[in-house]
Design an enzyme around this catalytic site. Structure first.
Site, PDB file in Angstrom:
ATOM      1  N   ASP A 201       0.562  -1.427   0.014  1.00  0.00           N
ATOM      2  CA  ASP A 201      -0.298   0.080  -0.055  1.00  0.00           C
ATOM      3  C   ASP A 201       0.571   0.971  -0.106  1.00  0.00           C
ATOM      4  OD1 ASP A 201      -2.615   1.970   0.688  1.00  0.00           O
ATOM      5  OD2 ASP A 201      -1.077   2.063   2.047  1.00  0.00           O
ATOM      6  N   LYS A 205       1.707   4.580  -2.267  1.00  0.00           N
ATOM      7  CA  LYS A 205       2.018   5.664  -2.779  1.00  0.00           C
ATOM      8  C   LYS A 205       2.660   6.298  -2.907  1.00  0.00           C
ATOM      9  CE  LYS A 205      -2.208   4.967   1.120  1.00  0.00           C
ATOM     10  NZ  LYS A 205      -2.427   4.584   2.235  1.00  0.00           N
TER      11      LYS A 205
END
Length: 430
Positions: A201, A205
């Site tokens: 994750d 980003k």
């Protein structure tokens, strides 16, 4: 007052947040945008699912064609997540001249080129503030407020789940497994927490942030990734002894024309602002050549913080759609060179279990010396036991020297296990 119709693709946590904000802040949004925003369709998998949300049933559809064929719908808000069919739906929407808002970091990180290329070709806006940092306005910050700066580095806590786990381990002195269970009970971590705890994750980003900050295409697979599953309470205690706190950081730096892109557990000085970002909060620390040091802090996830970012994007499109003043990144489609991880330079914490014999420490110190690794400090815990722990803090050196040393130490007869290697970033605190 003008009316605009939008469609939600998905009604999970973020979709619910968008619905709630558009209803509870209807008057404020109307005043600030000049538009009455009407959600005319919501794409879901199951119309009859219980959602604990008062939504007129006639808004639901399981058929994307009902949305794409409706020319009165001007904006598609993709909050379904995942790569497919989200990518396909967004591209179809662009080709039908519908503007797109998304919070889908995985889709952008893995398919940025086609998404932004199609947006430019079709002359539609593509906004994605909710994809990084929840309610923190980092995307608009880099796109608009900080355009006068040459960004030099971006360092951030960009995953709330791992920050919550490390906070619990640090403050309550519990194990990773216990902290993870608490995160799952509170809804911060999924039943399968792999994407968070193994740092996927955060990598998605970081990919988006690095593309924006340095105006380049970034291959998500070029980003170094290391999760937090190997962090033990003993490492956190040693960090405390040395004056550090362990955080999972995303790090972007420009070094000699190359981009350093990495996500991994990092020891940082306990007095640095990032060290005091706890619970599920996120924080992004930027350095610009004009603005200097800047830190953005806030909730990094959740239906309302992320929903806030999504609704902000909707309003931004409405404010600009008639004059058509907008900016997307990746306009030059150029790749910057990504620095090989073996060239990365920092200090290191190394914890090793060895047999408690005379001369072992000397052997290991000699190996570090052979590989140009200078030792700042060493601690030996345990006496007159079969095995003891040796903990080393190094001076700044390149990763390759550390890897060579570790390989040689692992081959020693009296070396039992390399327990952990954690990078140290001695971030400035002024």
């Amino acid at each position: 007052m003008q009316k605009v119709k939008i469609a939600l693709l998905g009604l999970g946590n973020v979709g619910k947040g968008v619905w709630k904000i558009l209803n509870m802040n209807k008057d404020e949004i109307l005043k600030r945008s000049g538009y009455d925003i009407e959600i005319s369709k919501i794409l879901v998998r199951d119309i009859n699912k219980e959602r604990n949300l008062e939504v007129p049933k006639e808004l639901f559809t399981t058929n994307f064609e009902e949305i794409i064929e409706d020319d009165s719908i001007e904006i598609l808000v993709e909050v379904m997540g995942g790569v497919e069919p989200a990518i396909d739906y967004m591209l179809q929407g662009m080709r039908r001249k519908k503007h797109i808002v998304t919070a889908n970091k995985m889709a952008i990180a893995t398919n940025a080129e086609i998404l932004f290329k199609t947006s430019r070709e079709e002359g539609v806006m593509f906004h994605y503030e909710g994809s990084v940092g929840g309610g923190i306005p980092i995307i608009h910050g880099l796109n608009d407020n900080l355009v006068a700066n040459k960004i030099e580095e971006v360092i951030g806590i960009i995953n709330g789940t791992t920050n919550y786990i490390l906070t619990k381990m640090t403050h309550e002195k519990i194990s990773f497994r216990e902290a993870l269970a608490e995160a799952q009970n509170k809804g911060y971590a999924e039943a399968d927490p792999t994407s968070d705890v193994e740092a996927f994750d955060a990598v998605y980003k970081l990919c988006i942030l690095s593309s924006l900050a340095f105006d380049t295409v970034v291959n998500v697979n070029s980003i170094y990734r290391e999760g937090i599953t190997n962090i033990k309470p003993i490492d956190i205690e040693y960090a405390r002894e040395f004056g550090y706190v362990i955080k999972l950081l995303g790090i972007i730096k420009e070094v000699n024309g190359e981009l350093e892109l990495r996500v991994h557990p990092t020891m940082i000085p306990a007095e640095h602002p990032l060290a005091n970002v706890n619970d599920s909060f996120n924080a992004i620390f930027l350095k610009g050549n004009a603005v200097g040091d800047l830190m953005l802090y806030g909730r990094g996830a959740g239906e309302l913080p992320t929903g806030s970012a999504v609704v902000g994007d909707i309003v931004s499109i409405l404010r600009n759609k008639d004059k058509f003043a907008y900016h997307t990144y990746l306009e030059n489609d150029q790749y910057r060179e990504v620095r090989d991880m073996e060239k990365v330079q920092c200090e290191y914490y190394i914890r090793i279990t060895v047999k408690d014999k005379p001369g072992v420490l000397g052997e290991i110190s000699s190996i570090f010396g052979e590989n140009n690794v200078s030792i700042l400090s060493v601690i030996q815990k345990g006496k007159r036991e079969e095995q003891v722990s040796l903990v080393f803090i190094t001076h700044s050196t390149v990763e390759q020297n550390i890897n060579n040393s570790i390989n040689m130490i692992s081959a020693l007869e009296d070396s039992e296990k390399i327990e952990n290697v954690i990078r140290i970033e001695n971030l400035a605190t002024n």
